[in-house]
Design a protein around this motif. Structure first.
Motif: not given
Lengths: 779, 288
Positions: A521, A545, A547-548, A568-570
């Motif tokens: 990130d 992140n 998820r991506e 972030p996010e995952m």
């Protein structure tokens, strides 16, 4: 409970027991009474009858005496008749004279059994002269009847009395004992429910013992209540303690979290800074700019060292530092540690000498915590370099075997003694005692001249202590210091040792077609890592992140993922778990954690989450490329030594120190050779050796390519022997190592070590040629 | 072993002693209550046993056999059922007649004399002063075999002219005391009894008085014809030598005197003449 109830039902009530016992006693007493009464009454009645009969006989004899004297039989008959008539209980009457002649014999008309007759006789004596006798047979049936009647009456009386007594006793026992006991039982049953009970008081008729029992029951009730209250208080205290403990744990976790966060937060930008400086160093810079970049990078690395020291010390304080017990090559570790800092020593013009006892005096394979041992060594060597303006730093290692502590046939404990001796500024005597305390420095002026937290020696002390060892310092101001530490280690087998990265291991370079996905990130880190990998000719795609990253894996083919943990996010861990759920080859993709999380237990946590390996930030170019190559299976052995032409005589000059040169070319051996032969002959001998040895190394190279183990073993043996005789000590050791590996059947490792052998051989031949060119003199 | 020998020796001695014991039977008939008779003779017999034992140098035991009747007593002596007996003179006469081999041992001593008296008694306030006045009145005799109670008294009466047929009534009351009581109570006007009994009854308060008296010979002690001579001599000697007052007191005699059959000639005569009493007056006169 059911068993006790069963037992309870099988027992008789006390009242029934008492009643039955009394009944048995009653029957026995009744029988005994009947027996005694019968005998007493019988004796009494028969005695009375006897007395009566004797009296009657006396009376009769008095009546009949005249007739007896004169033997007046008619008169005697009359007397007998009258007597029998008047006394029906007399069955028969016989009167005899003094000669026994029966004068009269009369009896009643009824028939009486013989056993119902009792005979009494009375002599008729007058004036001392016996004139005859009267014999009377009594019918005892009336007496017997009377006796039976009396016995029956007595029995009835006794039984009535006993029955009355039994009833009274039973009532009394019930009233005085059973009833109070039942009250006590009810009371005891009720107090088991831990309720407030009034003190138990029995009626005034209760006995002292039962009152005592009731009092004890009351005390028990009170005690149980008190205990219950105490237990309640204890439970409350326990709950409070658990709460406090949980709070403490939370605080501890918060502290750990803080440390981890700090580690990450500082390391991440530092990673970027160092990476950028590394990239900058590889660009076209002038001398001043290069100097500035090097200084910046050195400062960054120092800052990282300080952070690591603080983290380590925090872990030690929290008793969180746990030592590993893994097998490693001790010789290699010691050499590697020295080599790591040789460059620094060289820059200060210091000689760094490593003196190790040869195998087996100093065991090669040992069990312990290699990272922490390396940390101690690097710390001490670093200090020695730091505080030595000029001169020599000598690192020595020796072993003392503890024969008494032999564990198994293949494992024994020994004491490893290491010393790092310098010719530096020394330490004042008064400061030597507090040297190993936290935040202590030998001199405040040093803190200005030399960087450091003052934690290094304290960490060393703690680590050595954790290893059941001891560390001491011997120093003289202006002359230098000697830091000596001794720790306990166990010997290990070669199979138990698996050092991942060593300086001797060939450097693996990934294939240029390798497709890499970087999940990171931080833009700075993204840039640094991307540049490093692209500089090495690798293809990199970047996602921000977890998820991506998962999406990218689904849509595109990659060979490996470098996954940051905190995103972030995952986060990286969750993303890894998601990827592992993917079908086919995508789910089995190699995932390497790329993280600033460097606390103990992190590696296990990542592996457990499904990751295959991890790389610690800041990114190390060599380690990263090696790791990628090892997991993509597209590695190309691009060791510089290997890639260089093997038969090149003139290899680029390396940074090998003088001491290391001794490892390649041992001057003592050469001097011995001169002593044994002649200085003029030695160059020729050495040249012949070099020519022959190069041939041997060619054969070894061919054997390596053809995987011809037999030739490899033979040529290694031949090369090793001749190398030892001509001063190529390092070549000799490496050759022997390969020979032993072949002999032990460890062919794969032998082949792996061959590249190193060829590299050492080239360097050895080069340095020996240089030495030959210098010429020899007879001393 | 020693104990066995001692026991055998004692047993043999006892056996010898038992075999050598002399058992004698003394016969007497009831002139009084049998128990009175026993009381009377037993002390004397005990003394006699001792004396005889000394004389014969053997233990002697004497049992008393009281005959219910005079006849029985006479029969016992005559047949030898008893070894020796004491009886009245009349009974002796009868017995001697039946068995002449009977031998007199001794006769009782009444204050050193061989005679004593019989009494003809009347009521104390009776008007009778002589025997003759008794004609036409009732008379109580003793035993039919009694010397005083019959033979001597009837001999006296007949001598004085009083006979059975001129008596209003007469009866044998068997015992001397009964005669005294019967006269005292007025059942009979006169009666014959021995002097000793008379005095005893008077002392008791029986209202009788002496009308006249007549002599009698004391009682003889007679040996059975079956008694051995040695025993008879020893017994005779023993009797004559008795001086023990305690033994003699119940018998109210002072000892024994030697006796001959002639001492009883008077009695024998009275008995022979007894029929005179029962004859009518005319017959008597003619006979004389």
């Amino acid at each position: 409970m059911r068993k006790s109830k069963k037992i309870l039902h099988s027992r008789w009530p006390l009242l029934l027991q008492v009643t039955l016992s009394l009944s048995v006693v009653l029957i026995l007493v009744s029988l005994l009474t009947a027996y005694l009464t019968f005998h007493i009454v019988s004796d009494f009645e028969f005695n009375r009858a006897k007395e009566k009969n004797i009296s009657s006989l006396s009376l009769l004899s008095a009546t009949a005496i005249d007739a007896v004297i004169t033997e007046d039989i008619p008169l005697l008959n009359t007397i007998a008749t009258q007597t029998l008539k008047q006394s029906p209980q007399i069955h028969s009457l016989i009167i005899e004279n003094e000669q026994g002649k029966r004068m009269v014999q009369q009896s009643q008309n009824d028939i009486t059994p013989d056993n119902m007759l009792r005979t009494y006789s009375h002599s008729i004596i007058f004036e001392n002269e016996n004139f005859g006798s009267i014999i009377m047979q009594m019918d005892i049936r009336p007496i017997k009847k009377q006796i039976n009647n009396q016995v029956t009456r007595v029995q009835i009386f006794v039984i009535s009395i006993l029955l009355t007594l039994t009833a009274l006793i039973v009532i009394l026992i019930h009233w005085l004992t059973i009833r109070p006991i039942r009250i006590i039982i009810r009371y005891l049953n009720s107090i088991s429910e831990s309720q407030q009970q009034l003190p138990l008081r029995l009626s005034i008729s209760a006995s002292r013992e039962l009152e005592l029992l009731a009092s004890s029951a009351s005390e028990l009730s009170e005690m149980m209540l008190q205990r219950y209250q105490r237990e309640k208080e204890l439970l409350q205290t326990r709950e409070e303690l658990i709460e406090a403990h949980n709070e403490a744990l939370s605080a501890s976790r918060a502290k750990s979290g803080f440390l981890a966060a700090m580690s990450h937060e500082i390391r991440t930008p530092m990673n970027a800074v160092l990476g950028i400086l590394g990239l900058l160093r590889d660009t076209a810079l002038d001398k001043h700019q290069k100097q500035l970049v090097r200084t910046g990078r050195d400062s960054g690395e120092l800052l990282l060292t300080i952070i690591n020291d603080i983290l380590d010390f925090s872990k030690m304080e929290a008793d969180k530092l746990q030592l590993e017990q893994s097998g490693f090559d001790l010789h290699r570790l010691l050499t590697h540690s020295a080599e790591l800092l040789r460059h620094q020593a060289d820059r200060k013009g210091l000689a760094l000498i490593l003196r190790l006892e040869p195998v087996p005096d100093l065991p090669r394979y040992v069990k312990g915590d290699p990272d922490r041992l390396r940390q101690i060594l690097i710390n001490l060597i670093n200090n020695a370099i730091k505080f030595t303006p000029n001169g020599t730093i000598t690192i020595s290692a020796s072993a003392t075997t503890l024969n008494y502590d032999k564990l198994t046939a293949n494992e024994e404990t020994f004491i490893l003694s290491c010393s790092v001796q310098d010719t530096g500024i020394g330490i004042p005597e008064d400061l030597q005692y507090s040297l190993f305390e936290e935040f202590t420095m030998a001199d405040q002026s040093h803190s200005r001249n030399h960087e450091g937290t003052g934690l290094g020696l304290a960490i060393c002390k703690r680590l050595v202590t954790l290893m059941d060892g001891n560390i001491e310092c011997c120093s003289e101001l202006g002359k230098g210091s000697n830091f000596v530490f001794a720790i306990e280690l166990k010997t290990a087998t070669e199979e138990e040792c698996s050092d991942r990265f060593s300086i001797d291991e060939p450097q693996l370079i990934p294939d240029s077609n390798t497709r890499i996905l970087l999940a990171e990130d931080n833009p700075a880190n993204q840039m640094v890592i991307k540049n490093i990998l692209e500089y090495a000719g690798l293809q990199v795609d970047i996602v921000a992140n977890g998820r991506e990253a998962v999406e990218a894996i689904r849509s595109l083919p990659y060979d490996i993922i470098l996954m940051d943990i905190s995103m972030p996010e995952m986060d990286g861990m969750t993303a890894t778990r998601e990827i592992r759920k993917l079908p086919g080859e995508k789910g089995k993709l190699a995932i390497v954690a790329l993280t600033a999380h460097a606390l103990s237990g992190d590696r296990e946590r990542f592996i457990q989450a499904g990751m295959d390996d991890y790389l610690s930030k800041p990114i190390d170019k060599k380690a990263t490329l090696h790791c990628i190559a090892s997991w993509t299976n597209k590695k190309i052995n691009k060791n510089p030594e290997m890639t260089a032409p093997i038969n090149q005589n003139e290899a680029p000059a390396s940074d090998i120190s003088k001491d290391e040169q001794y490892e390649y070319v041992d001057e003592q051996v050469l001097q011995q050779l001169i002593h044994d032969t002649d200085a003029e002959i030695v160059p020729e001998l050495l040249t012949l050796y070099i020519v022959d040895a190069k041939k041997r190394s060619q054969l070894i190279k061919r054997a390596f390519e053809e995987k011809d183990i037999r030739t490899l073993e033979f040529e290694s043996h031949t090369l090793g022997s001749s190398a030892a005789a001509h001063g190529n000590e390092k070549l000799h050791r490496q050759s022997r190592a390969i020979e032993h590996l072949c002999q032990e059947g460890n062919h794969q490792q032998a082949l792996q070590q061959t590249a190193t052998l060829l590299s050492i051989a080239d360097e050895s031949f080069r340095l020996l040629t240089l030495r030959v060119n210098k010429g020899f003199n007879n001393e | 072993m020693k104990l066995i020998i001692t026991s055998l020796l004692l047993f043999s001695l006892m056996t010898t002693a038992a075999q050598s014991e002399i058992k004698l039977k003394f016969g007497v008939y009831t002139s009084d209550k049998p128990t009175t008779m026993v009381k009377m003779f037993r002390p004397l017999l005990d003394t006699l046993e001792n004396n005889l034992s000394i004389k014969l140098k053997q233990p002697v035991s004497i049992s008393l056999q009281v005959a219910r009747t005079y006849d029985q007593g006479i029969e016992d002596l005559v047949k030898g059922n008893v070894d020796f007996a004491r009886m009245g003179p009349a009974s002796y006469i009868t017995s001697k007649k039946l068995n002449p081999d009977l031998k007199l041992l001794a006769m009782e001593s009444k204050k050193g004399r061989k005679i004593f008296y019989g009494i003809i008694c009347v009521q104390e306030n009776s008007p009778f002063q002589s025997i003759k006045e008794l004609k036409g009145h009732s008379f109580a005799f003793g035993n039919q075999r009694s010397t005083i109670g019959r033979y001597l008294s009837q001999h006296l009466l007949s001598t004085e002219g009083v006979h059975a047929n001129n008596l209003s009534n007469y009866k044998y009351l068997k015992r001397h005391d009964r005669v005294g009581y019967a006269v005292g109570t007025g059942q009979f006007d006169a009666g014959a009894l021995k002097e000793g009994t008379f005095k005893k009854l008077v002392k008791k308060g029986v209202k009788i008085r002496e009308l006249t008296r007549f002599p009698n010979v004391t009682k003889p002690w007679i040996a059975s014809s079956k008694m051995s001579h040695e025993n008879m001599l020893a017994l005779k000697g023993a009797l004559l030598s008795i001086t023990d007052k305690n033994a003699l007191k119940p018998l109210k005699k002072q000892g024994f005197l030697s006796a001959q059959d002639s001492d009883y000639a008077v009695i024998r005569k009275s008995m022979l003449n007894n029929n005179d009493f029962f004859k009518p007056d005319e017959t008597l006169s003619n006979n004389r």
